[in-house]
Write a protein that holds these residues in place. Structure first.
Motif, PDB file in Angstrom:
ATOM      1  N   THR A  37       0.845  -1.204   0.000  1.00  0.00           N
ATOM      2  CA  THR A  37       0.000   0.000   0.000  1.00  0.00           C
ATOM      3  C   THR A  37       0.877   1.249   0.000  1.00  0.00           C
ATOM      4  OG1 THR A  37      -1.797  -1.142   1.129  1.00  0.00           O
ATOM      5  CG2 THR A  37      -1.771   1.268   1.283  1.00  0.00           C
ATOM      6  N   TRP A  40       2.652   1.616  -3.494  1.00  0.00           N
ATOM      7  CA  TRP A  40       1.857   2.226  -4.566  1.00  0.00           C
ATOM      8  C   TRP A  40       1.772   3.739  -4.393  1.00  0.00           C
ATOM      9  CZ3 TRP A  40       2.267  -0.564  -8.383  1.00  0.00           C
ATOM     10  CH2 TRP A  40       2.006  -1.920  -8.397  1.00  0.00           C
ATOM     11  N   GLU A  41       1.631   4.196  -3.163  1.00  0.00           N
ATOM     12  CA  GLU A  41       1.601   5.648  -2.930  1.00  0.00           C
ATOM     13  C   GLU A  41       2.942   6.271  -3.321  1.00  0.00           C
ATOM     14  OE1 GLU A  41       1.045   8.746   0.736  1.00  0.00           O
ATOM     15  OE2 GLU A  41      -0.187   6.932   0.734  1.00  0.00           O
ATOM     16  N   ALA A  46      -1.192   6.584  -8.926  1.00  0.00           N
ATOM     17  CA  ALA A  46      -2.568   7.077  -8.902  1.00  0.00           C
ATOM     18  C   ALA A  46      -2.656   8.476  -9.504  1.00  0.00           C
ATOM     19  CB  ALA A  46      -3.115   7.065  -7.482  1.00  0.00           C
ATOM     20  N   THR A  51      -7.973   7.471 -13.481  1.00  0.00           N
ATOM     21  CA  THR A  51      -8.932   6.367 -13.533  1.00  0.00           C
ATOM     22  C   THR A  51      -8.353   5.094 -14.138  1.00  0.00           C
ATOM     23  OG1 THR A  51      -9.843   7.165 -15.622  1.00  0.00           O
ATOM     24  CG2 THR A  51     -10.981   7.844 -13.602  1.00  0.00           C
ATOM     25  N   TRP A  53      -5.659   3.768 -13.362  1.00  0.00           N
ATOM     26  CA  TRP A  53      -5.150   3.018 -12.220  1.00  0.00           C
ATOM     27  C   TRP A  53      -6.272   2.648 -11.250  1.00  0.00           C
ATOM     28  CZ3 TRP A  53      -1.737  -0.227 -10.858  1.00  0.00           C
ATOM     29  CH2 TRP A  53      -1.483  -0.491  -9.515  1.00  0.00           C
ATOM     30  N   SER A  54      -7.166   3.588 -10.973  1.00  0.00           N
ATOM     31  CA  SER A  54      -8.230   3.303  -9.998  1.00  0.00           C
ATOM     32  C   SER A  54      -9.169   2.208 -10.491  1.00  0.00           C
ATOM     33  CB  SER A  54      -9.011   4.567  -9.630  1.00  0.00           C
ATOM     34  OG  SER A  54      -9.711   5.072 -10.749  1.00  0.00           O
ATOM     35  N   GLU A  55      -9.221   1.974 -11.785  1.00  0.00           N
ATOM     36  CA  GLU A  55     -10.054   0.900 -12.336  1.00  0.00           C
ATOM     37  C   GLU A  55      -9.278  -0.406 -12.502  1.00  0.00           C
ATOM     38  OE1 GLU A  55     -11.811   2.550 -15.860  1.00  0.00           O
ATOM     39  OE2 GLU A  55     -13.028   3.959 -14.698  1.00  0.00           O
ATOM     40  N   THR A  56      -8.015  -0.406 -12.135  1.00  0.00           N
ATOM     41  CA  THR A  56      -7.207  -1.621 -12.153  1.00  0.00           C
ATOM     42  C   THR A  56      -7.367  -2.281 -10.795  1.00  0.00           C
ATOM     43  OG1 THR A  56      -5.621  -0.615 -13.670  1.00  0.00           O
ATOM     44  CG2 THR A  56      -4.862  -2.544 -12.432  1.00  0.00           C
ATOM     45  N   GLU A  57      -7.778  -3.541 -10.791  1.00  0.00           N
ATOM     46  CA  GLU A  57      -8.055  -4.239  -9.527  1.00  0.00           C
ATOM     47  C   GLU A  57      -7.299  -5.561  -9.479  1.00  0.00           C
ATOM     48  OE1 GLU A  57      -9.150  -4.991  -5.903  1.00  0.00           O
ATOM     49  OE2 GLU A  57      -9.876  -3.165  -6.868  1.00  0.00           O
TER      50      GLU A  57
END
Length: 139
Positions: A37, A40-41, A46, A51, A53-57
């Motif tokens: 976590t 990634w920050e 991000a 989006t 990245w935010s839509e990558t799960e």
């Protein structure tokens, strides 16, 4: 594993130890989760990709843990993270958990995560811009 470009530190807390006064085995995966976590920050992915990245799960597909030496209450853990490999839909991440003071390696973790389409849970290829950013992190 070569020296990782990213690491973070945290202390072992009382709630993380068992009756033998060492860290519960399951907590090492929690330590990897905390570290990734922060990783990634640290990468800025991000902000760079929004989006995309935010839509990558990612979901965990496989984990291998090599317990070399237990951590105990009060130890400071230094958790290094790197991306070892990028597949079509997956990443192989490696973690080294060292004693922050002594530098002694306590645990190695290799984790394969797969990019999934959330409604179906099926693997999907990484988007081109996500892949390009991730490739800059392989090491």
């Amino acid at each position: 594993m070569s020296a990782a470009p990213f690491s973070t530190r945290f202390r072992v807390r009382y709630a993380e130890i068992d009756g033998q006064k060492v860290v519960f085995n399951s907590r090492y995966l929690e330590y990897a989760d905390v570290a990734v976590t922060e990783f990634w920050e640290w990468t800025g992915i991000a902000a760079a990709l929004g989006t995309a990245w935010s839509e990558t799960e990612f979901h965990v597909r496989h984990t291998a843990i090599d317990y070399l030496k237990p951590f105990v209450l009060g130890d400071t853990v230094e958790a290094a993270v790197r991306i070892a490999r990028i597949g079509t839909s997956s990443l192989t991440q490696t973690f080294e958990l060292r004693h922050a003071t002594t530098g002694v390696l306590h645990t190695r973790i290799e984790m394969v995560v797969v990019n999934v389409h959330l409604p179906t849970g099926q693997p999907v290829p990484l988007a081109g811009d996500v892949r390009a950013f991730l490739e800059t992190l392989v090491g």
